[in-house]
Design a protein around this motif. Sequence first.
Motif, PDB file in Angstrom:
ATOM      1  N   SER A 150      -3.724   4.054  -1.076  1.00 11.93           N
ATOM      2  CA  SER A 150      -4.289   4.137   0.271  1.00 11.93           C
ATOM      3  C   SER A 150      -4.160   5.551   0.817  1.00 11.93           C
ATOM      4  CB  SER A 150      -3.560   3.176   1.220  1.00 11.93           C
ATOM      5  OG  SER A 150      -3.801   1.837   0.861  1.00 11.93           O
ATOM      6  N   ASN A 151      -5.043   5.865   1.737  1.00  9.48           N
ATOM      7  CA  ASN A 151      -4.897   7.074   2.542  1.00  9.48           C
ATOM      8  C   ASN A 151      -4.013   6.726   3.735  1.00  9.48           C
ATOM      9  OD1 ASN A 151      -6.697   8.732   0.972  1.00  9.48           O
ATOM     10  ND2 ASN A 151      -8.386   7.558   1.850  1.00  9.48           N
ATOM     11  N   ARG A 207      -5.341   3.271   5.376  1.00 10.06           N
ATOM     12  CA  ARG A 207      -6.673   2.797   5.012  1.00 10.06           C
ATOM     13  C   ARG A 207      -6.725   2.682   3.496  1.00 10.06           C
ATOM     14  NH1 ARG A 207      -9.392   6.390   7.325  1.00 10.06           N
ATOM     15  NH2 ARG A 207      -9.918   5.247   9.236  1.00 10.06           N
ATOM     16  N   ARG A 208      -6.816   1.447   2.994  1.00 18.65           N
ATOM     17  CA  ARG A 208      -6.827   1.222   1.549  1.00 18.65           C
ATOM     18  C   ARG A 208      -8.108   1.748   0.932  1.00 18.65           C
ATOM     19  NH1 ARG A 208      -5.652  -4.764   0.013  1.00 18.65           N
ATOM     20  NH2 ARG A 208      -3.680  -4.167   1.019  1.00 18.65           N
ATOM     21  N   LYS A 209      -7.988   2.422  -0.185  1.00 20.79           N
ATOM     22  CA  LYS A 209      -9.148   2.986  -0.862  1.00 20.79           C
ATOM     23  C   LYS A 209     -10.023   1.868  -1.432  1.00 20.79           C
ATOM     24  CE  LYS A 209      -6.814   7.304  -2.031  1.00 20.79           C
ATOM     25  NZ  LYS A 209      -6.369   8.226  -3.109  1.00 20.79           N
ATOM     26  N   GLY A 210     -11.322   1.954  -1.166  1.00 20.27           N
ATOM     27  CA  GLY A 210     -12.252   0.973  -1.687  1.00 20.27           C
ATOM     28  C   GLY A 210     -12.130  -0.396  -1.075  1.00 20.27           C
ATOM     29  N   SER A 211     -11.600  -0.482   0.154  1.00 19.26           N
ATOM     30  CA  SER A 211     -11.350  -1.780   0.780  1.00 19.26           C
ATOM     31  C   SER A 211     -11.478  -1.656   2.289  1.00 19.26           C
ATOM     32  CB  SER A 211      -9.941  -2.267   0.422  1.00 19.26           C
ATOM     33  OG  SER A 211      -9.559  -3.379   1.207  1.00 19.26           O
ATOM     34  N   GLU A 246      -6.996  -2.109   6.681  1.00 26.21           N
ATOM     35  CA  GLU A 246      -6.566  -0.972   7.495  1.00 26.21           C
ATOM     36  C   GLU A 246      -5.438  -1.372   8.431  1.00 26.21           C
ATOM     37  OE1 GLU A 246      -9.492   1.710   9.364  1.00 26.21           O
ATOM     38  OE2 GLU A 246     -11.014   0.332   8.607  1.00 26.21           O
ATOM     39  N   ASP A 283       0.845  -1.190   0.000  1.00 20.35           N
ATOM     40  CA  ASP A 283       0.000   0.000   0.000  1.00 20.35           C
ATOM     41  C   ASP A 283       0.882   1.242   0.000  1.00 20.35           C
ATOM     42  OD1 ASP A 283      -3.179  -0.589   0.912  1.00 20.35           O
ATOM     43  OD2 ASP A 283      -1.749  -2.220   1.198  1.00 20.35           O
ATOM     44  N   ALA A 307      -0.602   7.748  -5.914  1.00 24.19           N
ATOM     45  CA  ALA A 307      -1.270   7.019  -6.996  1.00 24.19           C
ATOM     46  C   ALA A 307      -0.342   6.776  -8.182  1.00 24.19           C
ATOM     47  CB  ALA A 307      -2.510   7.784  -7.445  1.00 24.19           C
TER      48      ALA A 307
END
Length: 225
Positions: free
Chosen positions: A107-108, A123-127, A130, A86, A90
Amino acid sequence: MAQTWHDLLFAHWPIESAVLRRLVPQDLALDTFDGQCWIAVTPFHMSGIRLRGLPALPGLSRFPELNVRTYVTFDDKPGVYFFSLDAANATAVWGARNFYHLPYFASNMSVETREQWIRYLCRRKGSNAEFHGRYHPIGAVQLRQEGTLESWLTERYCLYSIARGQVCRADIHHEQWPLQDAEAEIEINTMAASAGIALPGRPSLLHFARKLEVLVWPPHRVRSA
């Protein structure tokens, strides 16, 4: 590629080989220490990411990363196999997926130091993947001797991936890991669960590294899978 890794935590758990065998490509042999497989969650942050000999690109050279990894061999050369990586950039995620054939995810993420603790959030985007926790070193730097578990887990100088049915290897160079024993308080950790791996409670081993200079070569095919 040249890059510098900072404030890295190795959180390691022993794990049954049967769990890993169904998830790791069959052409990669599971590596074991005294018959035991291991898996790691490794949060850290990077800087100075650049093509070797060239200046770093603004906006692309510094970001957090968190890996879920295990240990494999191919043609008797030990290395690392990643279930996920992660990153909070991007463009880097796109590049690593396309050129290194690695399972990177956007990820954020945030990293900050509070009262000598490293506070780390991912925190992975769309998942639902964490990681929320904090960690810090609790001992002096030790260069671990060859043959010890700590050396076996960390002194690995290549990574493996599968691309279009082919086993690929990317070589890595760095000095010996300056490991310190560590303490961690992990509040949420579903990073391995997103790959189908249930981690058994608290990590068995915790190590910290303040800084490491790293060179990573492009991947090359070593054999068809």
